[in-house]
Motif scaffolding. Sequence first.
Motif, PDB file in Angstrom:
ATOM      1  N   TYR A  67       0.254  -1.056  -8.837  1.00 13.91           N
ATOM      2  CA  TYR A  67       1.299  -0.478  -8.057  1.00 13.91           C
ATOM      3  C   TYR A  67       2.503  -1.118  -8.610  1.00 13.91           C
ATOM      4  O   TYR A  67       2.933  -1.998  -9.437  1.00 13.91           O
ATOM      5  CB  TYR A  67       1.614  -0.919  -6.577  1.00 13.91           C
ATOM      6  CG  TYR A  67      -0.073  -0.129  -6.224  1.00 13.91           C
ATOM      7  CD1 TYR A  67       0.601   1.520  -5.971  1.00 13.91           C
ATOM      8  CD2 TYR A  67      -1.006  -0.569  -5.827  1.00 13.91           C
ATOM      9  CE1 TYR A  67      -0.820   2.285  -5.615  1.00 13.91           C
ATOM     10  CE2 TYR A  67      -2.417  -0.245  -5.263  1.00 13.91           C
ATOM     11  CZ  TYR A  67      -2.622   1.311  -5.264  1.00 13.91           C
ATOM     12  OH  TYR A  67      -3.551   1.986  -4.524  1.00 13.91           O
ATOM     13  N   ASN A  68       4.215  -1.123  -7.940  1.00 19.95           N
ATOM     14  CA  ASN A  68       4.576  -1.509  -8.420  1.00 19.95           C
ATOM     15  C   ASN A  68       5.132  -2.112  -6.380  1.00 19.95           C
ATOM     16  O   ASN A  68       5.442  -0.531  -5.222  1.00 19.95           O
ATOM     17  CB  ASN A  68       6.423  -1.253  -8.561  1.00 19.95           C
ATOM     18  CG  ASN A  68       5.904  -1.145 -10.263  1.00 19.95           C
ATOM     19  OD1 ASN A  68       6.094  -0.371 -10.792  1.00 19.95           O
ATOM     20  ND2 ASN A  68       5.899  -2.568 -10.262  1.00 19.95           N
ATOM     21  N   GLN A  69       6.245  -2.694  -6.487  1.00 22.69           N
ATOM     22  CA  GLN A  69       7.018  -2.149  -4.881  1.00 22.69           C
ATOM     23  C   GLN A  69       8.648  -2.363  -4.641  1.00 22.69           C
ATOM     24  O   GLN A  69       8.788  -1.792  -5.885  1.00 22.69           O
ATOM     25  CB  GLN A  69       7.270  -3.951  -4.376  1.00 22.69           C
ATOM     26  CG  GLN A  69       5.637  -4.404  -3.496  1.00 22.69           C
ATOM     27  CD  GLN A  69       4.739  -5.127  -4.524  1.00 22.69           C
ATOM     28  OE1 GLN A  69       5.786  -4.705  -5.834  1.00 22.69           O
ATOM     29  NE2 GLN A  69       2.970  -5.047  -5.099  1.00 22.69           N
ATOM     30  N   LEU A  70       9.400  -2.290  -3.678  1.00 21.29           N
ATOM     31  CA  LEU A  70      11.076  -2.121  -4.057  1.00 21.29           C
ATOM     32  C   LEU A  70      11.549  -3.167  -4.645  1.00 21.29           C
ATOM     33  O   LEU A  70      12.408  -3.251  -5.753  1.00 21.29           O
ATOM     34  CB  LEU A  70      11.547  -1.657  -2.761  1.00 21.29           C
ATOM     35  CG  LEU A  70      11.373  -0.841  -1.119  1.00 21.29           C
ATOM     36  CD1 LEU A  70      12.053  -0.727  -0.551  1.00 21.29           C
ATOM     37  CD2 LEU A  70      11.804   0.683  -2.548  1.00 21.29           C
ATOM     38  N   ILE A  71      10.470  -4.419  -4.406  1.00 16.06           N
ATOM     39  CA  ILE A  71      11.273  -6.159  -4.552  1.00 16.06           C
ATOM     40  C   ILE A  71       9.987  -6.257  -5.034  1.00 16.06           C
ATOM     41  O   ILE A  71       9.442  -5.992  -4.294  1.00 16.06           O
ATOM     42  CB  ILE A  71      11.988  -6.081  -3.460  1.00 16.06           C
ATOM     43  CG1 ILE A  71      11.936  -6.964  -2.480  1.00 16.06           C
ATOM     44  CG2 ILE A  71      13.983  -5.731  -3.673  1.00 16.06           C
ATOM     45  CD1 ILE A  71      12.972  -6.801  -1.193  1.00 16.06           C
ATOM     46  N   ALA A  72      10.957  -7.640  -5.583  1.00 19.67           N
ATOM     47  CA  ALA A  72       9.587  -8.901  -6.056  1.00 19.67           C
ATOM     48  C   ALA A  72      10.047  -9.932  -5.728  1.00 19.67           C
ATOM     49  O   ALA A  72      11.540 -10.256  -5.270  1.00 19.67           O
ATOM     50  CB  ALA A  72       8.793  -7.868  -7.772  1.00 19.67           C
ATOM     51  N   PHE A  73       9.166 -10.738  -6.169  1.00 20.79           N
ATOM     52  CA  PHE A  73       9.812 -12.182  -6.223  1.00 20.79           C
ATOM     53  C   PHE A  73       9.946 -13.345  -7.894  1.00 20.79           C
ATOM     54  O   PHE A  73       9.230 -12.588  -9.153  1.00 20.79           O
ATOM     55  CB  PHE A  73       8.431 -13.187  -5.825  1.00 20.79           C
ATOM     56  CG  PHE A  73       8.419 -13.405  -4.495  1.00 20.79           C
ATOM     57  CD1 PHE A  73       9.918 -13.572  -3.343  1.00 20.79           C
ATOM     58  CD2 PHE A  73       7.850 -12.437  -3.960  1.00 20.79           C
ATOM     59  CE1 PHE A  73      10.010 -13.386  -2.216  1.00 20.79           C
ATOM     60  CE2 PHE A  73       7.670 -12.527  -2.037  1.00 20.79           C
ATOM     61  CZ  PHE A  73       8.564 -13.310  -1.703  1.00 20.79           C
ATOM     62  N   ASN A 183       9.204  -9.911   3.085  1.00 15.80           N
ATOM     63  CA  ASN A 183       7.534  -8.991   3.789  1.00 15.80           C
ATOM     64  C   ASN A 183       7.527  -7.844   2.404  1.00 15.80           C
ATOM     65  O   ASN A 183       6.922  -7.150   1.746  1.00 15.80           O
ATOM     66  CB  ASN A 183       7.817  -8.877   4.924  1.00 15.80           C
ATOM     67  CG  ASN A 183       7.094  -9.809   5.587  1.00 15.80           C
ATOM     68  OD1 ASN A 183       6.742 -10.455   5.535  1.00 15.80           O
ATOM     69  ND2 ASN A 183       7.920  -9.962   6.905  1.00 15.80           N
ATOM     70  N   LEU A 184       8.480  -6.814   2.009  1.00 16.72           N
ATOM     71  CA  LEU A 184       8.510  -6.862   1.469  1.00 16.72           C
ATOM     72  C   LEU A 184       9.067  -6.886  -0.218  1.00 16.72           C
ATOM     73  O   LEU A 184       8.045  -5.642  -0.612  1.00 16.72           O
ATOM     74  CB  LEU A 184       9.691  -5.858   1.708  1.00 16.72           C
ATOM     75  CG  LEU A 184      10.955  -4.754   2.593  1.00 16.72           C
ATOM     76  CD1 LEU A 184      12.085  -3.894   2.867  1.00 16.72           C
ATOM     77  CD2 LEU A 184       9.527  -4.135   3.063  1.00 16.72           C
ATOM     78  N   ALA A 185       9.022  -7.932  -0.833  1.00 16.38           N
ATOM     79  CA  ALA A 185       8.387  -7.847  -1.574  1.00 16.38           C
ATOM     80  C   ALA A 185       6.429  -8.936  -1.770  1.00 16.38           C
ATOM     81  O   ALA A 185       6.736  -9.053  -2.744  1.00 16.38           O
ATOM     82  CB  ALA A 185       9.215  -9.237  -2.353  1.00 16.38           C
ATOM     83  N   THR A 186       6.657  -8.393  -1.225  1.00 17.17           N
ATOM     84  CA  THR A 186       4.674  -8.797  -0.605  1.00 17.17           C
ATOM     85  C   THR A 186       4.082  -8.725  -1.770  1.00 17.17           C
ATOM     86  O   THR A 186       4.258  -6.811  -1.766  1.00 17.17           O
ATOM     87  CB  THR A 186       4.287  -9.261   0.415  1.00 17.17           C
ATOM     88  OG1 THR A 186       4.008  -7.556   0.724  1.00 17.17           O
ATOM     89  CG2 THR A 186       5.358 -10.325   1.343  1.00 17.17           C
ATOM     90  N   ASP A 187       2.990  -8.440  -2.181  1.00 19.36           N
ATOM     91  CA  ASP A 187       1.887  -7.761  -2.756  1.00 19.36           C
ATOM     92  C   ASP A 187       1.433  -6.945  -1.916  1.00 19.36           C
ATOM     93  O   ASP A 187       0.528  -5.235  -2.387  1.00 19.36           O
ATOM     94  CB  ASP A 187       0.574  -8.157  -3.664  1.00 19.36           C
ATOM     95  CG  ASP A 187       1.260  -9.319  -4.317  1.00 19.36           C
ATOM     96  OD1 ASP A 187       2.053  -9.110  -5.222  1.00 19.36           O
ATOM     97  OD2 ASP A 187       0.556 -10.412  -4.448  1.00 19.36           O
ATOM     98  N   PHE A 188       1.725  -6.751  -0.580  1.00 21.53           N
ATOM     99  CA  PHE A 188       1.106  -5.388   0.178  1.00 21.53           C
ATOM    100  C   PHE A 188       1.966  -4.086   0.392  1.00 21.53           C
ATOM    101  O   PHE A 188       1.640  -3.353   1.150  1.00 21.53           O
ATOM    102  CB  PHE A 188       1.188  -5.815   1.610  1.00 21.53           C
ATOM    103  CG  PHE A 188       0.276  -7.325   1.542  1.00 21.53           C
ATOM    104  CD1 PHE A 188      -1.483  -7.412   0.878  1.00 21.53           C
ATOM    105  CD2 PHE A 188       1.081  -8.319   1.685  1.00 21.53           C
ATOM    106  CE1 PHE A 188      -2.583  -8.598   1.614  1.00 21.53           C
ATOM    107  CE2 PHE A 188      -0.270  -9.061   1.538  1.00 21.53           C
ATOM    108  CZ  PHE A 188      -0.844  -9.384   1.416  1.00 21.53           C
ATOM    109  N   SER A 189       3.227  -4.313  -0.219  1.00 22.95           N
ATOM    110  CA  SER A 189       3.936  -2.799  -0.178  1.00 22.95           C
ATOM    111  C   SER A 189       4.535  -2.153  -0.817  1.00 22.95           C
ATOM    112  O   SER A 189       5.926  -1.658  -1.794  1.00 22.95           O
ATOM    113  CB  SER A 189       5.545  -4.049   0.079  1.00 22.95           C
ATOM    114  OG  SER A 189       5.368  -4.779   1.541  1.00 22.95           O
ATOM    115  N   VAL A 190       3.730  -2.183  -0.857  1.00 23.49           N
ATOM    116  CA  VAL A 190       3.175  -1.384  -2.419  1.00 23.49           C
ATOM    117  C   VAL A 190       4.190   0.305  -2.167  1.00 23.49           C
ATOM    118  O   VAL A 190       3.511   0.962  -0.966  1.00 23.49           O
ATOM    119  CB  VAL A 190       1.428  -0.723  -2.911  1.00 23.49           C
ATOM    120  CG1 VAL A 190       1.067  -2.401  -3.511  1.00 23.49           C
ATOM    121  CG2 VAL A 190       0.594   0.032  -2.216  1.00 23.49           C
TER     122      VAL A 190
END
Length: 541
Positions: A67-73, A183-190
Amino acid sequence: MTVTSASQYFKILVTLSAMFLGGCDSYKADSLSERSLIYCSEGSPEILNPQLVTSGVTVDATSKQLYNQLIAFDVATNEVTPSIAKSWHVTQDNKKITFYLRRNVAFHHTQYFMPTRHLNADDVLFSFNRILDPSQVFHDVSGGKYPFFDSVGFADVIESLEKINEYTIRFNLKRADSSFLANLATDFSVILSREYAELLIRSNRLEDIDTLPIGTGPYKFKEYRTGSYIRYEPHAEYWEGQPKLQQLIFDITPSNTGRLTKLLAGECDVIGYPIAHKKINNNPLLTLEDVTAFNIGYLGFNTAKPPFNNKLIRRAVAHAINKQAILDTVYFGDAKAESANSILPPSSWAYAEDTHDIEYSIEQAELLLTQAGITDGLTIDLWAMPVQRAYNPDAVTMAKLIQADLQKIGITVNIISYNWQEFLRRLALGEHQSVLLGWSADHPDPDNFFTPLLSCGSAETGNNRTFWCNQQFEKLLQGALKITDVEQRKALYREAQKIAAEELPLFPIAHSKRFQARKISVKGDILHPFGGISFGGVEKQ
């Protein structure tokens, strides 16, 4: 198939695959083997969607592979950086956040789903509405629990999600939340595929969304045999470029000795949580690497049931535990972990330096037990997690050390463990009295320690394994989220740490490094300071 034969099976599979693709051309067989990677992991993921769980095993196996998220670290700076969203804008009052999506982001093309379009705003809406909207058809699928989002009060923060156009989406917040972007950049926000979800609705196969996953990540799902292995193939249309590996295998090997044996025998290319560091360092074909992780290993007390609903008994147990012996035995010395006196590691900007550790004192422990009215001894259950994690590489050994320590003050300890899925399920129900567990931060904001581990909201969902709920502590956490000034937030978190140290719902034990061993032929960054591992940029040379 046995667990120990999984990597051997895979080697045979690689060879047969190459022969099928290229006849009996041994050169092509060797080439495919060189471009396939076997990662020996310590456990089986509960499910293949990290929205639904918080376990590190699942996050490692899924989040950054599928997966990807909207944003990352950013790995180097820990700052939030673009991912599927190429940019974003936050209004001055921090209550409207608008994301601008990349174009031409492809979903996985598999045998069970053939996408007809690229990612757009509808997929983002679908992914977060699944979490937020109880009436959404997928909300209750696979249990309907979203522990990370529940623990950070996600639904309480978001007023609405708004589709501005095909590639623009806006989060309207009820109040400012300084941890929201993190929180949106975490691994859960796929981000999931709405088109795939619609196919599953038409075919009445809703559960497949979490077991036959479709994402936009660097690898796509091929096969999973619980307790044995997971097989991934590269995503040819990955928006950051096709991975260089031909196949990625997670060979599930719970035994740390078994993983080391496979590494030395050449059956694994990379292993998680290695033992025998000296032996690995002395092997010229292997390399041992580590990353300073934001984590905490702790002894949690279930404050909702006797005897640990009594603060005096919690503190008595803490005084009786020889923490240094645990560091020396379980973490193999101070070089691999440091003694913890707070759930926050000292490297956090919110760490309170005036927080003191609890003294190892049998006399003080006995005094506190007497004050609690315990004069004829006590029997307790201590749950020990069955998997190795960086924050606790050997919970069973740790439990035995604590068992011996507490025997000195008349407490008999029954050590209990289950398989990992059953262990987590029963923990969430609060069946335990005490538990050896831990937490690896998903992002650098201190709220990612406090809220998931000790908030009242997290206690309601069972993610706060202590079930401790302190209104004064809760007020400090909520206050810290509403402001952005670092010094003001730091002052609130300092007070919160004082309350936690006094009430002691959990006894901090260690902050550790996370280790990994690999063949020197494996190149690329796998370990990250936060969240799960990543094989997107990895190759074999």
